[in-house]
Design an enzyme around this catalytic site. Sequence first.
Site, PDB file in Angstrom:
ATOM      1  N   GLU A   4       0.843  -1.187   0.000  1.00 29.69           N
ATOM      2  CA  GLU A   4       0.000   0.000   0.000  1.00 29.69           C
ATOM      3  C   GLU A   4       0.884   1.244   0.000  1.00 29.69           C
ATOM      4  OE1 GLU A   4      -2.968  -0.151   3.058  1.00 29.69           O
ATOM      5  OE2 GLU A   4      -3.885  -1.957   2.251  1.00 29.69           O
TER       6      GLU A   4
ATOM      7  N   HIS B 119      -9.356  10.044   3.765  1.00 28.30           N
ATOM      8  CA  HIS B 119      -9.057   9.020   2.771  1.00 28.30           C
ATOM      9  C   HIS B 119      -9.316   9.614   1.399  1.00 28.30           C
ATOM     10  CE1 HIS B 119      -8.715   5.273   0.626  1.00 28.30           C
ATOM     11  NE2 HIS B 119      -8.357   4.674   1.738  1.00 28.30           N
TER      12      HIS B 119
ATOM     13  N   ARG C  48      -1.031   9.652   2.063  1.00 25.93           N
ATOM     14  CA  ARG C  48      -2.455   9.950   1.941  1.00 25.93           C
ATOM     15  C   ARG C  48      -2.785  11.440   1.958  1.00 25.93           C
ATOM     16  NH1 ARG C  48      -5.590   5.362   5.583  1.00 25.93           N
ATOM     17  NH2 ARG C  48      -5.503   3.731   4.005  1.00 25.93           N
TER      18      ARG C  48
ATOM     19  N   HIS D 151     -11.523  10.022   7.580  1.00 30.80           N
ATOM     20  CA  HIS D 151     -11.269   8.583   7.656  1.00 30.80           C
ATOM     21  C   HIS D 151     -10.638   8.141   8.965  1.00 30.80           C
ATOM     22  CE1 HIS D 151     -10.540   4.590   6.100  1.00 30.80           C
ATOM     23  NE2 HIS D 151      -9.235   4.696   6.279  1.00 30.80           N
TER      24      HIS D 151
ATOM     25  N   ARG E  34      -0.963   9.188   9.286  1.00 32.60           N
ATOM     26  CA  ARG E  34      -0.852   7.738   9.506  1.00 32.60           C
ATOM     27  C   ARG E  34      -0.438   7.007   8.240  1.00 32.60           C
ATOM     28  NH1 ARG E  34      -4.562   3.351   8.789  1.00 32.60           N
ATOM     29  NH2 ARG E  34      -6.105   4.840   8.023  1.00 32.60           N
TER      30      ARG E  34
END
Length: 535
Positions: free
Chosen positions: A121, A240, A286, A345, A380
């Site tokens: 990811e 997100h 992100r 998110h 994160r």
Amino acid sequence: MTNNIHNLARSTNDVVIVGGGLAGLFCALKLAPRPVTLISAAPLGQGASSAWAQGGIAAAVAEGDSAEAHAADTIAVGGGLVDEAVALGIAREAAPRIHDLLAYGVPFDRDLEGRLAVGREAAHSARRIVHVRGDGAGAAIIAALSEAVRQTPSIRLIEGFVAEVLLTEDGAVTGLQLREAGNPAARPILLAARAVVLATGGIGHLYAATTNPLEASGSGLAIAARAGAVIADPEFVQFHPTAIMVGRAPAPLATEALRGEGATLINGKGERFMIARHPLADLAPRDIVARGVFAEIAAGRGAFLDAREALGTRFAQKFPTVHASCIAAGIDPATQAIPIAPAAHYHMGGIAVDGRGRSSIDGLWAGGEVSSTGAHGANRLASNSLLEAVVYAARIAEDISGRPIPSPARLPDMPVTPCSSGPDAAAVKRLRAMMSAHVGVIRDGDGLAEAVRSFAALERETASIAVRNMATSALLVAAAGWIRCESRGAHFRSDHPADVPALARRTTTTLAAARDVAESLRVRPRPRTAQSMIA
């Protein structure tokens, strides 16, 4: 076992865990055979953000990978605020916690040779995400742990109740005030407790667009803050970048693992807009991807996730959850690009805890998204949230098991808050709209100041305990965002677009400090000192 709460009210409970998500369930199981009362607002297995997690759990279990490399990736995306010792400690505990979950029956995917299958990811330097059926890790983990909890005699399960007040005396926990979920007219119930573990999840539903379940409204953060707990890093909210925009609330999620398998981000003209924004393009951190998507939408070009070439007809098999969401909305992801937008998110901030999950209030622990451990910093790393939840849940259980916990002080004879008006739908709608407009992906000082004043007024004036708690959490986020006059990680200020090296330190604050900010904004528009709330 499940007990009627009225049989437990005003009794002395050894340990009370609030929250039916991964952290709460795992902690309860790890405490067995010690008696535990587990409070869940929704039926077990529902209402937890962890149940909706699609990506999986990050763990350096593959050959050639290491905990040190995992920690380095975590630190690299954290905006200079990750506690490096915490990140390394969590990464080193990943493998044992994965084996715990396997023992509880979680069916992690395996390769043809029987080894745990791992995917990649965004911002991970290696394939280290452990999945279940591609995109079903959260649901499978919660299902397995829920069944284990129901089969554990030492766990007393109370479903359908929310914790609305944390009771303390002389700086120590004495219990909780509970109320039937969705029934503000119900008489509140007091539950005495020697130890309370808050595992109530995040704050997604403070925003108009979120991937989180309804229960993620910041209640645990609020009740701890109102009891005087120190709060850390509340300004850092992760959006997100690829929530599926098909008119559903909460918005279904298109997992980051899709981009790990080669799906790309395009605008309405078919252009790959992330290539010009970051060397990692679609696999950038992100916060950067969320701002890129936000900018394309704001410019009127729209944003889409295109998996047609990378996956095509294999989409349904590889990512059945996302596929089902798309098909239900009339989109075939094998032949069509998926419309997306950023949505609230994950909250990097929360109740400040130490390495054992202890808060600043004696007898109060916190785990999962409601806590702030220092592991995530300002942004994160993908799939670190479930890992942090299980690691700290196990540490909390070990800490509680290894220390004597005194009997609580006597509870008051009458409920602290005997009644509550029903949620003010109009007030909640205004709060969520203001959070999205002024405390969202892109922020500025004037908007944050307006939000701070609004939330402080709502917290003072509302007659609804649920709305008051939402306003409390919103105030903490907005006030910390106003004070941090820079852009760092998920916190982006258009009026302060650069990071300030001198401010590369975590925020610690209290509700009293946030209220002081609100009071100052009633008489002056700008801060006298840049970082009065940041320690």
